[in-house]
Design an enzyme around this catalytic site. Structure first.
Site, PDB file in Angstrom:
ATOM      1  CB  ALA A   1      24.269  52.922  94.037  1.00 38.29           C
TER       2      ALA A   1
ATOM      3  CG  HIS B   1      16.737  50.195  92.167  1.00 36.06           C
ATOM      4  ND1 HIS B   1      18.820  50.191  92.851  1.00 36.06           N
ATOM      5  CD2 HIS B   1      16.285  51.332  92.647  1.00 36.06           C
ATOM      6  CE1 HIS B   1      18.144  51.167  93.797  1.00 36.06           C
ATOM      7  NE2 HIS B   1      17.509  51.616  93.239  1.00 36.06           N
TER       8      HIS B   1
ATOM      9  CD  GLN C   1      15.502  62.539  97.346  1.00 31.77           C
ATOM     10  OE1 GLN C   1      14.827  62.478  96.588  1.00 31.77           O
ATOM     11  NE2 GLN C   1      15.251  60.934  98.149  1.00 31.77           N
TER      12      GLN C   1
HETATM   13  O1  PAF Z   1      12.830  55.964  96.554  1.00 31.91           O
HETATM   14  C1  PAF Z   1      13.806  56.590  95.855  1.00 31.91           C
HETATM   15  O2  PAF Z   1      15.732  56.302  94.893  1.00 31.91           O
HETATM   16  C2  PAF Z   1      14.339  58.214  95.367  1.00 31.91           C
HETATM   17  O3  PAF Z   1      13.355  58.876  97.154  1.00 31.91           O
HETATM   18  C3  PAF Z   1      13.092  59.182  94.146  1.00 31.91           C
HETATM   19  C4  PAF Z   1      12.133  58.028  94.805  1.00 31.91           C
HETATM   20  C5  PAF Z   1      13.831  58.348  93.141  1.00 31.91           C
HETATM   21  C6  PAF Z   1      12.958  60.732  94.016  1.00 31.91           C
HETATM   22  O4  PAF Z   1      14.692  60.903  93.952  1.00 31.91           O
END
Ligand code: PAF
Length: 288
Positions: A33, A38, A62
């Site tokens: 997304a 990013h 997570q």
């Molecule tokens: O920050 C994120 O998007 C996530 O926590 C990561 C670092 C890609 C790990 O899944």
């Protein structure tokens, strides 16, 4: 731009990149997304290294809340389109089975006091999940530098600790928060906001800026409590927004401080909820 779906392909392609492009590899792990936040990490990875690798993987372990995992935006096709003009060398988009082969044990990390506050305290298991996936990805890609956004301030400290524990030869590069014009920190979760929620979300940053004004006016040994109360009250005054936590912490240890004097760099870390959407943000005070 090559897209790999398996570890084996990824590692073959990374070796090829090293031979053909040069030694240094910049890595940006993401959950997809993709947004301008990013893209700022990706541009930097590209600029500072011979080759750039991006991973896109919504890491199930997570998420401490199954509904959060279910609703997390998944937009792989659009993400790949967005990446095209960036001249990325490699994208790794594994399945959950590829990252976590059934029967393979999951590592367990102890991040000490760093994980007993804020996100670690409020989302049990979250940082172990982040540690596991980031550790596995770093072993696979073996990058020179890995890029993380400062919106997830605590995550950067956890990843730095992970890299220390695993003795990985990678430099973790924290990158500034990217905001919309109205101050809202860019986040994949912003996609989940209704138009009404989106309209009130910029209040988060406005409130953090108001807390910075209190910091500026404070003396070294003044308590941070008035700034905390102001933020708590200001969030309570925004209809539809609820505060999950606001802490003023030492920017290195992430432990809450009592007076502005208690840390050379203080950071205000906030999580609010708008309906079911959980938004995170922070502000660095850094006055004393
Ligand atoms: O920050 C994120 O998007 C996530 O926590 C990561 C670092 C890609 C790990 O899944």
């Amino acid at each position: 731009m090559k897209v790999c779906y398996t570890k084996r392909d990824l590692m073959t392609e990374v070796n090829r990149l090293r031979r053909e492009k040069g030694e240094t590899i910049g890595f940006v792990p993401t959950m997809g997304a993709l947004h301008k936040g990013h893209l700022s990490l990706i541009e930097r990875a590209h600029y500072e290294n011979h080759a750039a690798v991006v991973s896109i993987f919504v890491n199930p372990i997570q998420f401490n809340n199954p509904d959060d995992l279910k609703t997390y935006p998944r937009t792989l096709e659009a993400d790949l389109k967005l990446l095209e003009p960036f001249d990325i060398d490699l994208v790794f988009a594994p399945s959950a089975e590829e990252m976590y082969p059934p029967g393979e044990p999951i590592e367990h990390y102890d991040f000490g006091a760093l994980e007993r506050v804020m996100e670690g305290k409020n989302r049990p298991g979250h940082f172990n999940g982040v540690g596991v996936v980031v550790g596995r990805l770093l072993h696979m890609v073996n990058p020179t530098r890995a890029y993380f956004g400062e919106k997830d301030y605590q995550q950067i400290a956890i990843v730095q600790e992970l890299v220390r524990q695993l003795k990985l030869p990678v430099k973790i590069v924290p990158c500034p928060i990217v905001r919309e014009d109205d101050g809202l920190a860019l986040s994949s979760r912003n996609l989940l906001l209704t138009p009404e929620q989106r309209a009130i979300a910029p209040a988060i940053h406005r409130i953090l800026l108001a807390s910075a004004d209190l910091c500026k006016a404070a003396h070294r040994d003044d308590a941070v409590a008035p700034a905390k109360h102001m933020v708590e009250q200001a969030v309570a005054d925004v209809p539809g927004m609820t505060l999950e936590y606001f802490e003023i912490v030492d920017g290195r240890t992430l432990q809450p401080i009592e007076t502005w004097y208690d840390a050379p760099e203080q950071v205000g870390c906030i999580v609010v909820r708008l309906g079911d959407v959980r938004l995170i943000d922070n502000i660095r005070y850094g006055k004393f």
